[in-house]
Design a protein around this motif. Sequence first.
Motif: not given
Length: 374
Positions: A46-57
Amino acid sequence: MSVPVDTVLLKVASRCNIACSYCYVYQLGDQGWQRQPSAMSQSTIDAIVGRLGELRRTQDRDFAIVLHGGEPLLLGEALLARLLNGLRTSLPPECTLSVQTNGTLLTTPLLNLLEETETTVSVSIDGPKEINDSRRVRFDQSGTFEATLAGIRCLQRHPAAERLFSGTLTVVEPSTDPGEVYSFLRGLGVPGMSFLLPDGNHSRLPPGKAGFDSHEAGEWLAGLFDVYMSDPDPVPIRVLDDLVKLLLGGSASKEGMGPDLNSILIIDTDGTVTKNDTLKSTFDGGDRFDEPWSVHSHALQDIVRTGAFRDYVEMQHPTNQQCLRCPELSVCGGGMPLYRWSDDRGFDNPSVYCTDHLFLISHVRRYLNAHLPA
Ligand code: SF4
């Protein structure tokens, strides 16, 4: 200035169900896998999903995400579904998802999940049974060929096989016949082939390499190139296509060749952010940053902007004088950093495969000179 991340490698399982003799995870310098949970937890996913979404933005380019291990399918269907569905929700469709697997655990329900989440599959296999089973073995030393082949057949029978199957990954065994390996993989009907050189360095020579001045792997790849060029309907081979592109003034598509920097972010099974995991083959902890970065406590865009991360990306450029003066530097790029390591000089060496690179580059250049209009 940070280099935008182009590849994210997720070590979703730190164990494997087989024990290949050349594998850097278990057979070379690093014991880090013993300190990792065997598979990613729900909270890390769940942390990876959130962090990668942030990174892409926060960056202006998409990245490719590769599920890796150990054997990534050991994560199990439920957690794989959570991860892949989460990534598909948090990232734009241009961010590709793929799995690098030994193929032995592929099943139709898993393939259905991969199809639903638009995730492609690359299967590791080293050639026909005798060649594959000389190194790709289980813990009891029995061969894995039949189980891998069954996985490939399951993949090829799937209604979405054309979209799912990206190709095979083969580790070069210089004592084998490259024509036999190519014909075998071609006969399997694979859509593409990738080849990797065995891990090793100046202090621990790669298997099959007699010494720094020998060029067994270079000869093998030159033989593969000849077979590839003589096939009227060839199956794409990325490493050779990249070499031809570089010699004709273009760019390589992957790390390890040419002058371009790749920004590869690795997330280990417990959520720790590490350097390229191939560096595990250099020394125990060779893939670790000094800082204890983790998806549980740090934003990935903050990590990518640090000097330590930039230094890690810059490691791809060689520092040794022999490389800096080399007329082939713009094509070779100095090879992957792991191959430059020696216990006494660190990474300040040419690649242990230097002579192989020179052999292959001059072989392919001769072919292009003979076959392309002046
Ligand atoms: S590894 Fe060898 S071929 Fe490659 S750039 Fe360095 S000196 Fe040149």
